[in-house]
Design a protein around this motif. Structure first.
Motif, mmCIF file in Angstrom:
data_model
loop_
_atom_site.group_PDB
_atom_site.id
_atom_site.type_symbol
_atom_site.label_atom_id
_atom_site.label_comp_id
_atom_site.label_asym_id
_atom_site.label_seq_id
_atom_site.Cartn_x
_atom_site.Cartn_y
_atom_site.Cartn_z
ATOM 1 N N ILE A 149 0.863 -1.181 0.000
ATOM 2 C CA ILE A 149 0.000 0.000 0.000
ATOM 3 C C ILE A 149 0.899 1.230 0.000
ATOM 4 O O ILE A 149 1.916 1.275 0.699
ATOM 5 N N ALA A 150 0.530 2.217 -0.818
ATOM 6 C CA ALA A 150 1.337 3.433 -0.951
ATOM 7 C C ALA A 150 0.575 4.632 -0.402
ATOM 8 O O ALA A 150 -0.650 4.691 -0.500
ATOM 9 N N ILE A 151 1.346 5.555 0.178
ATOM 10 C CA ILE A 151 0.728 6.804 0.649
ATOM 11 C C ILE A 151 1.451 8.011 0.046
ATOM 12 O O ILE A 151 2.669 8.071 -0.007
ATOM 13 N N ASN A 152 0.638 8.976 -0.394
ATOM 14 C CA ASN A 152 1.152 10.224 -0.957
ATOM 15 C C ASN A 152 1.733 11.101 0.151
ATOM 16 O O ASN A 152 1.442 10.893 1.341
ATOM 17 N N PRO A 153 2.502 12.129 -0.220
ATOM 18 C CA PRO A 153 3.090 13.009 0.800
ATOM 19 C C PRO A 153 2.045 13.645 1.739
ATOM 20 O O PRO A 153 2.326 13.853 2.917
ATOM 21 N N GLY A 154 0.842 13.878 1.249
ATOM 22 C CA GLY A 154 -0.180 14.515 2.094
ATOM 23 C C GLY A 154 -1.018 13.542 2.892
ATOM 24 O O GLY A 154 -1.952 13.951 3.598
ATOM 25 N N THR A 155 -0.718 12.264 2.798
ATOM 26 C CA THR A 155 -1.504 11.244 3.512
ATOM 27 C C THR A 155 -0.737 10.781 4.747
ATOM 28 O O THR A 155 0.407 10.325 4.633
ATOM 29 N N PRO A 156 -1.343 10.879 5.927
ATOM 30 C CA PRO A 156 -0.626 10.451 7.137
ATOM 31 C C PRO A 156 -0.481 8.939 7.226
ATOM 32 O O PRO A 156 -1.332 8.198 6.718
ATOM 33 N N VAL A 157 0.578 8.504 7.871
ATOM 34 C CA VAL A 157 0.809 7.068 8.071
ATOM 35 C C VAL A 157 -0.371 6.439 8.815
ATOM 36 O O VAL A 157 -0.769 5.306 8.537
ATOM 37 N N ASP A 158 -0.950 7.180 9.741
ATOM 38 C CA ASP A 158 -2.061 6.632 10.522
ATOM 39 C C ASP A 158 -3.254 6.222 9.646
ATOM 40 O O ASP A 158 -4.052 5.380 10.048
ATOM 41 N N PHE A 159 -3.354 6.812 8.476
ATOM 42 C CA PHE A 159 -4.458 6.468 7.566
ATOM 43 C C PHE A 159 -4.415 4.985 7.172
ATOM 44 O O PHE A 159 -5.449 4.385 6.871
ATOM 45 N N VAL A 160 -3.209 4.391 7.171
ATOM 46 C CA VAL A 160 -3.088 2.984 6.750
ATOM 47 C C VAL A 160 -2.734 2.046 7.916
ATOM 48 O O VAL A 160 -2.466 0.860 7.712
ATOM 49 N N LYS A 161 -2.763 2.606 9.118
ATOM 50 C CA LYS A 161 -2.348 1.833 10.301
ATOM 51 C C LYS A 161 -3.073 0.482 10.409
ATOM 52 O O LYS A 161 -2.451 -0.555 10.647
ATOM 53 N N ASP A 162 -4.375 0.490 10.222
ATOM 54 C CA ASP A 162 -5.157 -0.739 10.409
ATOM 55 C C ASP A 162 -5.007 -1.722 9.249
ATOM 56 O O ASP A 162 -5.471 -2.866 9.335
#
Ligand code: DX5
Ligand code: ZN
Length: 216
Positions: free
Chosen positions: A111-124
């Motif tokens: 799963i990838a996250i953009n610079p504006g997406t917090p790590v916590d968004f993918v925590k679960d």
């Protein structure tokens, strides 16, 4: 241990991809940036290109899907020979289901996250995936400048990963160079993706070895 280095073929000679792969024997895997003109303002490779690349590549293909509807398309990349498929958190609708479908087909799920997406968004979602890709530039193009806030984000991601009983590759993509690799490696990155720093060099394989050394 050093970081793994994944050359991004987006910066290679696109008319000679097979020949370009023979210039990077020190690569650990090859990064393929799939862009659909919707999720990002650029278009690159799709399924038929990945299928042919998988036939000739001596390295596992690390496909990075910058596409609007990964739930619909991601599994087809496994059928075309991708060893791992990374979809974006900002685009996916059912990440756990998609990760399971990728696993069922024998591929790794990222799963990838953009610079504006917090790590916590993918925590679960972390317990269901094999790779977390932290973008250190806005996705869409090679050759952009590294975002300085990335190492702190990588360190926080590493902290969350350490709490899990699971090996998760922590990959950083964008603006990676001998100057920036040590920063993310010290923060806990295990793989770095580099396009222009490798294929823009006169000797791409030497550039990879330099990145390996920088990430020790
Ligand atoms: C950007 C891509 C990257 C890109 C990296 O959207 O995901 O993989 O090719 O290129 P450099 O290393 O030039 O920043
Ligand atoms: Zn990428």
């Amino acid at each position: 241990m050093s970081v793994c280095v994944a050359p991004s073929i987006l910066s290679a000679d696109l008319a000679n991809l097979e020949a370009e792969m023979s210039r990077i024997p020190s690569a650990d895997l090859v990064h393929v940036d799939v862009m659909d003109g919707q999720f990002v303002p650029n278009m690159t490779f799709g399924l038929p290109v990945v299928e042919r690349l998988a036939e000739v590549s001596p390295f596992p293909l690390d496909t990075h899907l910058m596409i609007a509807d990964p739930d619909r398309w991601a599994t087809a990349y496994v059928d075309c020979g991708a060893a791992s498929v990374t979809f974006h958190a900002e685009a996916v609708r059912a990440p756990v289901r998609l990760a399971r479908e990728l696993h069922k087909r024998g591929a790794k799920a990222g799963i990838a996250i953009n610079p504006g997406t917090p790590v916590d968004f993918v925590k679960d979602i972390l317990p269901f995936i094999d790779r977390l890709l932290v973008m250190s530039v806005e996705p869409g193009f090679g050759g952009q400048e590294f975002i300085d806030e990335t190492p702190a984000k990588v360190a926080y991601a590493r902290h969350l990963i350490e709490k899990l009983d699971r090996e998760i590759d922590l990959e950083v993509d964008g603006g990676m160079s001998p100057v920036t690799v040590p920063l993310v490696a010290a923060a806990g990155a295990t793989t770095v993706v580099a396009g222009s720093a490798i294929f823009g060099a006169e000797d791409p394989d030497q550039a990879i070895r330099r990145l390996h050394a920088a990430g020790r």
